[in-house]
Design a protein around this motif. Structure first.
Motif, PDB file in Angstrom:
ATOM      1  N   ASP A 527     -94.080  -8.880  -0.714  1.00 38.65           N
ATOM      2  CA  ASP A 527     -94.606  -7.564  -0.342  1.00 38.65           C
ATOM      3  C   ASP A 527     -95.879  -7.678   0.492  1.00 38.65           C
ATOM      4  OD1 ASP A 527     -92.593  -6.884  -1.996  1.00 38.65           O
ATOM      5  OD2 ASP A 527     -93.806  -5.789  -3.460  1.00 38.65           O
ATOM      6  N   CYS A 534     -96.987  -3.035   5.060  1.00 35.87           N
ATOM      7  CA  CYS A 534     -97.446  -4.109   4.187  1.00 35.87           C
ATOM      8  C   CYS A 534     -97.481  -3.569   2.772  1.00 35.87           C
ATOM      9  CB  CYS A 534     -98.843  -4.577   4.594  1.00 35.87           C
ATOM     10  SG  CYS A 534    -100.069  -3.297   4.411  1.00 35.87           S
ATOM     11  N   LEU A 604     -99.980   6.659  -2.619  1.00 39.11           N
ATOM     12  CA  LEU A 604     -98.579   6.500  -3.038  1.00 39.11           C
ATOM     13  C   LEU A 604     -98.483   6.714  -4.547  1.00 39.11           C
ATOM     14  CD1 LEU A 604     -97.745   3.173  -1.146  1.00 39.11           C
ATOM     15  CD2 LEU A 604     -96.889   5.452  -0.571  1.00 39.11           C
ATOM     16  N   PRO A 607     -95.071   2.892  -8.685  1.00 37.85           N
ATOM     17  CA  PRO A 607     -93.638   2.597  -8.830  1.00 37.85           C
ATOM     18  C   PRO A 607     -93.153   3.075 -10.198  1.00 37.85           C
ATOM     19  CG  PRO A 607     -94.823   0.685  -7.980  1.00 37.85           C
ATOM     20  CD  PRO A 607     -95.855   1.703  -8.337  1.00 37.85           C
ATOM     21  N   LYS A 608     -91.934   3.581 -10.193  1.00 40.38           N
ATOM     22  CA  LYS A 608     -91.411   4.212 -11.422  1.00 40.38           C
ATOM     23  C   LYS A 608     -91.368   3.228 -12.598  1.00 40.38           C
ATOM     24  CE  LYS A 608     -87.673   5.866  -9.164  1.00 40.38           C
ATOM     25  NZ  LYS A 608     -88.030   5.739  -7.753  1.00 40.38           N
TER      26      LYS A 608
END
Ligand SMILES: N[C@@H](CCC(=O)N[C@@H](CSS)C(=O)NCC(=O)O)C(=O)O
Length: 659
Positions: A527, A534, A604, A607-608
């Motif tokens: 990642d 990025c 953002l 993440p779940k």
């Protein structure tokens, strides 16, 4: 009858070495050792300053010397050289010794230079400067390796505005070369978004004469970077004048590929001497075809008529791709209106790099391929795979079976299956728990034995399948030491011959794995570097400054044609190249401070699966005690994890495990 005598000869010439610019002061030479009887006992590397003819030997530390420890073991096939001058062209030659003595030196490698002192890789930087005059620019030395380049700016130049990367620019390219060098290099600097009449070239050598060449007046610069050297770049000022009023498009990296529509005879007359290769994609019967003129100028001409249609024979696609691949540079691809020529350029890029549909859209936008029509582009996209979980293997480099890209739709994770076609052994990079059965099936279908599961970092959005797989198969899980995660093997930066590169920033334990195969170099960036993006830096010890520095130092320093294999893509793209990301990454082309601002404002959602993924991955998916086979590489006495990468680099070929 006389008994047969064994032929004893000095070694033959090694095949031509390859020289690569590694950034300020550094070059790399690679070579192949010829087979000989008696066998080769040592290799010597000689470096020549192309401009002055001065020669040095390279010692075992990579230094330029006139004597000393300059014999490399016969198993060596590369050396990193340090202490060379920037902007100076060098070429390398190799000779081998056996019991009969030294053989002859090889042919010289292509000449290569590091173009500036800031560590940019040789010759790969695009600079657009404003202006459209035909004047000869003036050079004004500034001392300290700097030179001002000045030109006059005619009024009409201000009309010639081009939009690049969302920025208005007035096109002008300034090229510089050291007198005596063969190659032109672009001056360093950035796109100038306002009228200007000078730029500053840096990193030059004092007391050395330079000459200048300029290119101006093209309405939309575009093209691709093949990572090739700029050798034989056409005389820019001449081509600039020729193409001014015609549908010729120059690539961002001249010396490479140009595309064009129909041209009048006098233009072909002037242009052909600058193009060593010419691919014509209309039939020879076309009234505009000027085959004789092209050939008479010494250009190597190939005619492959091409019309994008659903009935097009796959053999024609193969012929087009091979023609672009094999014809000498600079290469002109010509059709009627620069539409199909653009498609051929994209087709070649896609097929040789393994792009999916989404990558092409991105590239068309980035390169501003304004002559390519939507219907032709649609045809091209139909020829390319999309990223779907149903695909048995991914689209990456389909003709080379060693690397397969696999996609997990739920997390948009790209997993890589890297396998050796000789031993049928394999590694998986960043596999996803939910795709364990798919991956095991592929391994079984292909008859591969999985040996390692590598993780580029401790993921926050999915759980690695490493732990689950190692309960079924005798594999070892591998992750960086810095991740703090549990695994069978831990890697540290530099531990394994430059190939595992620590690239913290997204997380503190991120690594980029660099793999050189016979056909291409691949960077598995996890990642750290995504396609035109990025990894986020807002959790797991994320650090935007560190990410920026590491991408520039560890990834952007790789050769421009290195295939970037990211850990995710959210837009159906599969791979990129280092050069594309250097030029088009909307975040990493900014200054460090601007980058930090961008990253601080991404906002953002988490993440779940972060709450299960991070603790799971800290165990590397490993639930029980580490499996511990102490397999040792017979060639290098290293453990298997070391062996793995040892074989990647030494043989350019994947081959690991016990034989
Ligand atoms: N929606 C996804 C998570 C998306 C995400 O945050 N991706 C990460 C990489 S996985 S930790 C990221 O760094 N993205 C960078 C960006 O610019 O999007 C989910 O819920 O799993």
């Amino acid at each position: 009858m006389a008994s047969p005598t064994l032929l004893k000869e000095k070694p033959p010439k090694p095949t031509s070495p390859t020289l690569t610019a590694l950034g300020s002061g550094k070059l790399r030479v690679t070579w192949a050792v010829p087979s000989a009887a008696p066998p080769v006992e040592a290799t010597q590397v000689q470096l020549t300053d192309v401009g002055t003819g001065k020669k040095w030997l390279i010692d075992l530390t990579g230094a330029l010397v006139s004597s000393g420890r300059t014999s490399f073991a016969p198993s060596r096939t590369e050396v990193n050289i340090h202490g060379v001058q920037d902007c100076v062209e060098y070429a390398a030659e190799i000779c081998c010794r056996n019991a009969e003595g030294f053989g002859e030196y090889s042919m010289s490698s292509d000449s290569v230079a590091n173009i500036d002192a800031k560590g940019q890789i040789g010759g790969m930087q695009l600079v657009i400067h404003e202006g459209a005059s035909t004047d000869v620019p003036v050079m004004v030395p500034q001392g300290d390796g700097k030179m001002k380049v000045r030109w006059t700016l005619p009024e009409e130049a201000k009309q010639t505005i081009v939009k690049r990367h969302g920025v208005k620019t007035w096109p002008r390219l300034i090229w510089l070369r050291r007198v005596g060098n063969q190659n032109w290099y672009l001056c360093t600097g950035g796109a100038i978004a306002a009228p200007a009449s000078e730029t500053l070239a840096t990193g030059l050598e004092e007391g050395i004469e330079y000459e200048i060449s300029t290119l101006h007046a093209f309405s939309s610069a575009m093209g691709c970077n093949s990572g090739k050297s700029l050798e034989a770049a056409p005389k820019m000022e001449t081509i600039g004048n020729i193409i001014k009023d015609f549908p010729v498009r120059l690539p961002a990296l001249p010396g490479d590929v140009l595309i064009s529509g129909n041209l009048p005879t006098e233009v072909v007359d002037q242009l052909a001497p600058h193009c060593k290769g010419w691919l014509y994609v209309n039939p020879e019967s076309d009234p505009h075809f000027m085959g004789e003129t092209i050939k008479s100028k010494g250009s190597s001409l190939k005619v492959v008529p091409f019309k994008p249609s659903k009935d097009l024979a796959p053999a024609v696609i193969d012929q087009l791709v091979s023609a672009v691949q094999d014809l000498p540079r600079p290469l002109m691809i010509q059709c009627t209106s620069a539409n199909r020529a653009g498609i051929v350029l994209l087709l070649w890029m896609a097929k040789t790099r393994g792009y999916s549909k989404g990558c092409v859209e991105q590239l068309v936008a980035d390169l501003q391929l304004d002559t390519v029509r939507p219907e032709a582009l649609q045809w091209l996209q139909q020829q390319l795979p999309s990223l779907t979980p149903a695909a048995p293997g991914g689209p990456l480099v389909p003709e080379r079976t060693e690397i397969r890209q696999l996609f997990d739709e739920e997390s948009s994770t790209l997993t890589y299956l890297v396998s050796c076609c000789e031993t049928n052994e394999a590694v998986l990079i960043d596999p996803v728990l939910e795709q364990k059965d798919r991956d095991l099936h592929i391994l079984k279908d292909l008859g591969l034995t999985l040996r390692f599961v590598l993780n580029t970092h401790c993921h926050a959005d999915h759980i690695t399948s490493g732990g689950a797989i190692r309960q079924r198969l005798p594999v070892q899980t591998v992750i960086s030491e810095a991740s703090g995660a549990k695994a069978d093997r831990h890697l540290q930066h530099g531990e394994i011959i430059e190939e595992a590169r620590a690239t913290p920033g997204h997380t503190d334990g991120c690594m980029t794995f660099v793999l050189k195969t016979r056909n291409a170099t691949f960077a598995f960036t996890g990642d750290t570097l995504l396609i035109r993006g990025c990894g986020r830096t807002d959790f797991q010890q994320g650090n935007a400054r560190l990410l920026y520095e590491n991408v520039h130092a560890q990834i952007f320093s790789l050769p421009g044609d290195t295939v970037v294999c990211p850990g995710h893509d959210y837009k159906d793209r599969c791979v990129s190249t280092v050069e594309e990301e250097r030029r088009f990454n909307p975040r990493l082309t900014k200054s460090k401070e601007e980058f930090v601002q961008i990253m601080d404002n991404l906002k953002l959602p988490n993440p779940k699966k972060i709450d299960v993924a991070v603790p799971g991955n800290m165990m590397c998916g490993v639930q029980d005690d580490p499996y511990d086979p102490l397999a040792i590489c017979k060639d290098c006495d290293q453990t298997e994890a070391m062996f793995l990468v040892h074989r990647f680099t030494r043989d350019n070929h994947l081959c690991f495990g016990q034989k």
